[in-house]
Design an enzyme around this catalytic site. Structure first.
Site: not given
Length: 603
Positions: A327, A330, A333, A383
Site C-alpha cells: 500500500a 507511510i 511499525l 470495521d
C-alpha cells in the site's frame, strides 16, 4: 462427463446435517431474540443494556459454532468421519434447506462448523458451500401470524400526513410521543424542501420495512416512496425527547445519508428479520451499488457478510489482472499493509517483529482489534474483517510485495503450489489517508479535513476511546468525506488513562531540552504535547485553531473521562445534527421540547 450419483446411504451423514441445522436454528433464534430485547431496552431508555446486548450478540455466533462442533465431536467423532461421507452430509443439508427462510446464513454456519472440524480440508470444495446452493429469491414467511418483510401504504385515500402517522403508530412503541402531529408536519415540510411539489402518480405508495433498526439511542424507520418510476429512500430516526417521551428526530431522504448510517464505520444494527435476504434485497433497492456483504454486516449478520465478501474477492480476482502491491503511504511499525488497486480494500497483517519504540505483542494487537469490533464505533472507527488461511495466487502478487511479506511476516505465510496462503490478516475499506488528504487538498478541503478530524477524536473520547497515536496518517477520509480512525494497536479506554498537564520547566535547560523533564507513566496522556505534531502546516494550524482550539486543553479530555466514570452516555447522531427537526424548524418547537438536546455530536 457427469456420473449417475450414488445413493445417499449414510445415516450418520443425515444425522450430522440435521444436527448442524438444529444448531443454526438455535443460533438464529437467539439472534432474533436480541432484536426483540432491543425494542424493550429502547422503550425503557436502558442505553447501557443496549450496549451490553450489542456486545453479547457479536460473540454469539462463534459460541454457537463452538457448541455445535463439540456436540458433533462427542456424538459422531466428527474429526474421523470418512471423507466419502462429507459430500453426503452437504447434500442432506441442502435437502433440509429447501423451504428454510435463512438458507444463505445456514450455509455459512455449515461452512464455519466444517472449518473447525476439517481444518486444512476446508479447501475441499466438495465439502463446503463455495457458492450458494439454495436461492434466496422470493422467500417470504407465509405463516398467518407472521409479519411481512415490508408493509405497503397508499396515501391517496387518506392523505400523506395521516399515512405517515399510521406508519409510525403501527410499530406500537410503548412510550408516548411528545407531539407526533408536529413531527409529521416536519416530515412533510422536509419532503417539500427536498423535492418540491410533486404530482402523485397512479402507483404512489410507501413501503416500510416491518421491523425497526436499533442502534445507540435511536430506532430507525426505513422505507421507500414509489411514485411513477422514481424510488425515493427514507429513514426516520426515533429518539427519546426526554425521559419516557419519544420524538421523530428528522427524516433522511438522500441515498448518501442512508449509506452513512449503514456504513462500515458504524456498529451493527439490532433488527428482527425472519427473512434476512428479503431485508437485504429491500435495502439494496434504496442503496444501489452498496455490496450485499456490507448490508448483511450492517444488520448484524457479520459472518454472512464476511462470507460474501470473500466470494466477491474471488470473483473480482477471476475478472481482473492487476497485482497486489504494498500500500502506498507511510509504512507502519506494526502492520504490513497491501492492496489490490482495482479492489477498494486494504489487507493488513501483524508483523513478526516491532522496532522500538513499539512495545507490544501480536496477542495484544489482536485484542485491540477485538475491542474495536465489540465497541460502539459511532461512525468513527473502521470495521475489520478477520480471516485465516487465505490463499492468493502467487502470479497476482507483485515481486516487491512478496519480498516484503518474506521479510516482515514470514511466520504468517506458506507456499502451496501456485498459491501463497496467508495464515491471518485483517481487511478494511480503503480510504484516503488523512495526511495525504491534507497535504494535497484545497483550502476548503483542508478546513473540512481538520474539522472532521477534531470531531472524530472528540466523539471517540466521549465514547471512551483514546486513539493512542494521534497522527493524521492513522486516520482516513471515506467516500462520503467523513474522517475515520483505523490504526488500533495503541488504542486504550479513556477511563484507563491519566490525563495530565505538562509541568512547567524547572530551568532554561528543561525548556530547551528535546526530552521530557517530567516522569511519564504507561497510561499518562498529555494533550498539550499534541500541538507540535498536528499544527506544523500553517494552513492546517489556522483551521485547526479556528474549529478546535480546545483540543490541546487537558480539561476537555478530563471532562469526558469524568462523565464516563459517572456512567453518562452522550447523544450521538449518525447524521448532521443540523438536520434535526428541532434545529431545522425551531419555530415548530415550544421551549423545553425536544430541542433542549444538550451537548450534541454527529457520529
Amino acid at each position: 462427463m457427469n456420473h449417475f450419483p450414488k445413493l445417499l446411504s449414510s445415516q450418520i451423514g443425515f444425522d450430522v446435517a440435521q444436527t448442524i441445522l438444529e444448531n443454526f436454528d438455535r443460533h438464529y433464534r437467539i439472534f432474533r431474540e436480541a432484536a426483540v430485547e432491543a425494542k424493550d431496552l429502547f422503550e425503557r431508555a436502558d442505553w447501557h443494556g443496549l450496549q451490553r446486548l450489542a456486545r453479547e450478540r457479536i460473540t454469539s455466533y462463534d459460541d454457537r459454532v463452538r457448541e455445535c462442533v463439540e456436540l458433533l465431536e462427542d456424538e459422531y467423532d466428527a474429526e474421523n468421519i470418512d471423507n466419502e461421507v462429507w459430500p453426503q452430509i452437504k447434500l442432506h443439508y441442502i435437502g433440509l434447506l429447501t423451504s428454510h427462510r435463512q438458507p444463505e446464513c445456514a450455509e455459512t454456519f455449515f461452512n464455519s462448523v466444517c472449518c473447525k472440524i476439517l481444518h486444512r480440508a476446508y479447501f475441499n470444495n466438495d465439502f463446503i458451500f463455495v457458492r450458494p446452493a439454495i436461492s434466496t429469491e422470493y422467500i417470504e414467511n407465509d405463516e398467518p401470524a407472521a409479519k411481512p418483510t415490508y408493509r405497503a401504504y397508499y396515501p391517496g385515500s387518506e392523505g400523506l400526513a395521516a399515512t405517515l402517522e399510521r406508519i409510525v403508530t403501527n410499530f406500537q412503541l410503548n412510550p408516548p410521543f411528545e407531539d407526533l402531529e408536529r413531527d409529521i408536519a416536519c416530515i412533510m415540510q422536509a419532503i417539500h424542501d427536498e423535492f418540491g411539489a410533486f404530482d402523485e402518480a397512479v402507483n404512489f405508495q410507501i413501503h416500510v420495512l416491518s421491523s425497526l433498526f436499533y442502534r445507540n439511542k435511536t430506532a430507525y424507520v426505513v422505507g421507500r416512496i414509489i411514485n411513477g418510476d422514481r424510488v425515493l429512500p427514507f429513514a426516520v430516526p426515533i429518539r427519546h425527547a426526554r425521559a419516557g417521551i419519544l420524538a421523530l428526530d428528522t427524516v433522511l431522504l438522500r441515498r448518501d445519508q442512508l449509506k452513512i448510517i449503514f456504513s462500515f464505520s458504524h456498529s451493527y444494527f439490532l433488527v428482527d428479520m425472519n427473512v434476512p435476504s428479503a431485508y437485504v434485497q429491500f435495502l439494496r433497492s434504496i442503496m444501489p451499488g452498496k455490496p450485499k456483504a456490507e448490508i448483511y454486516t450492517s444488520v448484524g449478520l457479520q459472518k454472512q457478510g464476511k462470507n460474501l465478501f470473500y466470494r466477491d474477492l474471488l470473483h473480482h480476482l477471476s475478472h481482473s489482472s492487476d497485482r497486489f502491491i504494498v500500500a502506498p503511504g507511510i509504512k507502519g511499525l506494526v502492520m504490513l499493509v497491501f492492496t489490490l488497486p482495482s479492489f477498494p480494500y486494504v489487507f493488513k497483517m501483524i508483523k513478526d517483529h516491532f522496532p522500538p519504540p513499539k512495545d507490544t505483542t501480536r496477542e495484544q494487537i489482536m485484542a485491540k482489534y477485538l475491542l474495536v469490533k465489540r465497541h460502539d464505533r459511532l461512525g468513527r472507527m473502521a470495521d475489520t474483517l478477520e480471516y485465516s488461511s487465505v490463499a492468493l495466487p502467487l502470479a497476482r502478487l507483485d515481486d516487491a510485495l512478496v519480498r516484503e511479506l518474506e521479510k516482515e511476516v514470514p511466520s504468517l505465510i506458506e507456499y502451496e503450489g501456485e498459491n501463497l496462503v496467508i495464515k491471518h490478516l485483517y481487511i478494511e475499506r480503503r480510504m484516503v489517508p488523512l495526511n495525504l488528504y491534507l497535504q494535497n487538498g484545497s483550502d476548503a478541503e483542508i478546513e473540512h479535513g481538520v474539522r472532521e478530524y477534531g470531531n472524530a477524536v472528540k466523539e471517540l473520547m466521549q465514547a471512551n476511546i483514546f486513539p493512542g497515536d494521534m497522527l493524521y496518517k492513522n486516520f482516513g477520509v471515506t467516500r462520503h468525506g467523513r474522517v475515520v480512525f483505523y490504526d488500533y494497536d495503541e488504542i486504550e479506554y479513556l477511563t484507563d488513562c491519566n490525563v495530565r498537564r505538562v509541568p512547567p520547566p524547572r530551568n532554561d535547560e528543561d525548556e530547551m531540552s528535546g526530552e521530557p523533564w517530567y516522569t511519564v507513566g504507561p497510561h499518562d496522556i498529555f494533550p498539550e504535547t499534541y500541538a507540535p505534531f498536528l499544527l506544523g502546516d500553517p494552513r492546517v494550524r489556522e483551521h485547526f485553531l479556528a474549529h478546535h482550539a480546545d483540543f490541546f486543553d487537558p480539561q476537555l479530555w478530563q471532562d469526558s473521562k469524568d462523565r464516563l466514570l459517572r456512567g453518562e452516555l452522550p447523544d450521538f447522531f449518525a447524521y448532521e445534527p443540523a438536520l434535526r427537526f428541532c434545529i431545522r424548524y425551531p419555530e415548530r418547537f415550544a421551549p423545553g421540547d425536544a430541542a433542549d438536546g444538550g451537548k450534541l455530536a454527529a457520529a
